[in-house]
Scaffold this motif. Structure first.
Motif, PDB file in Angstrom:
ATOM      1  N   ASP A  86      -0.830  -5.743  15.235  1.00  0.00           N
ATOM      2  CA  ASP A  86      -0.633  -5.231  16.598  1.00  0.00           C
ATOM      3  C   ASP A  86      -1.701  -5.570  17.277  1.00  0.00           C
ATOM      4  N   LYS A  87      -2.886  -5.854  16.965  1.00  0.00           N
ATOM      5  CA  LYS A  87      -4.117  -6.209  17.445  1.00  0.00           C
ATOM      6  C   LYS A  87      -4.648  -7.410  17.316  1.00  0.00           C
ATOM      7  N   GLY A  88      -3.910  -8.336  16.769  1.00  0.00           N
ATOM      8  CA  GLY A  88      -4.513  -9.558  16.171  1.00  0.00           C
ATOM      9  C   GLY A  88      -4.338 -10.660  17.153  1.00  0.00           C
ATOM     10  N   MET A  89      -4.191 -11.845  16.852  1.00  0.00           N
ATOM     11  CA  MET A  89      -4.301 -12.957  17.720  1.00  0.00           C
ATOM     12  C   MET A  89      -2.934 -13.687  18.031  1.00  0.00           C
ATOM     13  N   ASP A 122       3.519 -19.954  15.823  1.00  0.00           N
ATOM     14  CA  ASP A 122       3.229 -18.636  15.047  1.00  0.00           C
ATOM     15  C   ASP A 122       1.520 -18.752  14.719  1.00  0.00           C
ATOM     16  N   TYR A 123       0.792 -17.708  14.802  1.00  0.00           N
ATOM     17  CA  TYR A 123      -0.593 -17.653  14.521  1.00  0.00           C
ATOM     18  C   TYR A 123      -1.032 -16.865  13.135  1.00  0.00           C
ATOM     19  N   PRO A 124      -1.962 -17.216  12.500  1.00  0.00           N
ATOM     20  CA  PRO A 124      -2.504 -16.255  11.372  1.00  0.00           C
ATOM     21  C   PRO A 124      -2.298 -14.833  11.590  1.00  0.00           C
ATOM     22  N   ASN A 125      -1.632 -14.208  10.436  1.00  0.00           N
ATOM     23  CA  ASN A 125      -1.771 -12.886  10.541  1.00  0.00           C
ATOM     24  C   ASN A 125      -1.401 -12.299   8.958  1.00  0.00           C
ATOM     25  N   PRO A 126      -1.463 -11.046   8.880  1.00  0.00           N
ATOM     26  CA  PRO A 126      -1.306 -10.593   7.473  1.00  0.00           C
ATOM     27  C   PRO A 126       0.319 -10.866   6.887  1.00  0.00           C
ATOM     28  N   THR A 127       1.098 -10.865   7.705  1.00  0.00           N
ATOM     29  CA  THR A 127       2.397 -11.040   7.471  1.00  0.00           C
ATOM     30  C   THR A 127       3.151 -12.458   7.232  1.00  0.00           C
ATOM     31  N   ASN A 128       2.361 -13.371   7.631  1.00  0.00           N
ATOM     32  CA  ASN A 128       2.659 -14.827   7.326  1.00  0.00           C
ATOM     33  C   ASN A 128       1.530 -15.326   6.321  1.00  0.00           C
TER      34      ASN A 128
END
Length: 400
Positions: free
Chosen positions: A9-12, A141-147
């Motif tokens: 929610d608050k990432g990049m 898409d940017y780096p996040n825990p989901t990917n």
């Protein structure tokens, strides 16, 4: 405490692609003019001559710079490295680009979009063998825990899943969102770019669409034959380059002349266009003389324009690229390596070199070498110019 900088929610992660391309505001009941969004600003590079001039000038200046690689020895001194795999990679980053092309692309993307990405290519030995500049439009898409902290990259109709460790993200920091995407100088120029675009289109449409005569002449109580004769006489005496702006004398008072041609001077359209261009130039911090605008320059401004351009415009951009490459790419080739740009000669440097000629003993030899663009040598530390040094050779005799 660990900061969850990449939380969903608050990432990049940026806004969905469906939102890109929409104007920030649209023409509605209040008749508010639409403002260029980021994509339109980037596209204006191909349509706005003055934006292209400014961005192209800076990108060419950055791309023309030479890069040097240094090894830090045990004494913490820099030793210039003449040959290295990293220098070879920078000289030919990929099969499509030269060093000039890569740095031109990177700087152009930063000034237009505020973001530029460099994707690594590795061989079977895990050695970096290619560098590919990527625009933000290519990042899906940017780096996040989901990917699993990966980028999704679209390049030449192919899609790649790339770990975040394999991408360098250069950006002009957005102070309000320092951990998100960057914001460019061009992004602040939406209104000025739009004004320049509208004024240019208005002038173009006038010449393309105008079907009205320069004026209409009406003569009371004249039959068709007399009117035709008057027309031929009028054209023969008034038409053509050499007859323009001549005074016309007639022996009748029944003529009515109504001018209909648009007057750009009265509408101030040219002044508005010039003001928009000036705003664009000032935003990039480029002196008029650097862009070839010399109508109001003098010797003093002409002499300082290039030096200010190098120190205030080009050099900060080189520092940004240098520092980012040193903490990412260069570390892949060795912890004791430092990449640096070559400083351009300036009026201040030239004056210092003139002083060196007059009083060499007042300057350290390494200071003189730095002014001349040469590397600092450890064996010359503390030695002043113009001093004769006595060195013992192997036979024990003195040499000067």
């Amino acid at each position: 405490m660990k900061w969850k900088l990449f939380s969903r929610d608050k990432g990049m992660t940026d806004k969905p692609k469906s939102e890109i391309g929409k104007s920030i505001s649209q023409v509605g009941a209040s008749q508010t003019a639409p403002i260029m969004n980021q994509r339109q600003v980037v596209e204006a590079f191909s349509t706005s001559p003055f934006l292209h001039l400014c961005v192209d000038k800076i990108a060419k200046s950055v791309a023309s710079n030479d890069w040097k690689l240094y090894t830090i020895n045990k004494k913490k001194d820099r030793v210039l490295t003449q040959s290295h795999d990293l220098l070879t990679l920078i000289a030919k980053p990929n099969e499509f680009m030269t060093k000039y092309d890569m740095f031109y692309t990177i700087q152009g993307q930063l000034d237009l979009d505020g973001n530029s990405f460099i994707m690594y290519e590795r061989n079977s030995q895990d050695k970096i063998t290619g560098l590919y500049p990527i625009s933000r439009e290519m990042v899906e898409d940017y780096p996040n825990p989901t990917n699993k902290y990966t980028y999704k990259i679209r390049l030449n109709n192919s899609r790649f899943t790339v770990p975040c460790t394999e991408i360098i993200h250069l950006k002009d920091i957005n102070i309000t969102k320092p951990y998100g995407n960057g914001v460019s100088t061009s992004a602040t120029l939406g209104n000025s770019l739009q004004i320049e675009d509208y004024t240019s289109k208005r002038v173009t449409s006038f010449f393309f669409n105008d079907s009205s005569p320069s004026g209409v002449i009406g003569i009371d109580d004249m039959d068709e034959g007399a009117l035709l004769e008057f027309k031929e006489k009028w054209l023969s005496e008034s038409q053509g380059f050499f007859n323009s702006y001549k005074m016309k004398f007639l022996n009748t008072s029944n003529i009515k002349y109504i001018p209909t041609q648009a007057n750009f001077s009265d509408s101030k359209i040219l002044e508005v266009s010039k003001e928009a261009k000036e705003t664009i130039r000032v935003a990039f911090g480029i002196s008029p003389e650097v862009l070839g605008i010399v109508e109001s320059s003098n010797r003093a401004t002409a002499m300082t324009a290039k030096e200010l351009y190098n120190t205030e415009v080009v050099e900060p951009r080189l520092i940004k690229i240098r520092d980012m490459l040193n903490i990412t790419l260069v570390k892949e080739f060795g912890a004791n390596l430092i990449l640096d740009y070559s400083k351009k000669s300036s009026a201040t440097t030239d004056r210092m070199l003139e002083l060196v000629k007059l009083q060499p003993q007042a300057f350290l030899v390494n200071e003189i070498r730095e002014l001349a663009g040469l590397e600092v040598l450890a064996e010359l530390k503390g030695i002043y110019g113009g001093v004769v040094n006595v060195i013992k050779n192997e036979s024990g005799t003195n040499e000067q």
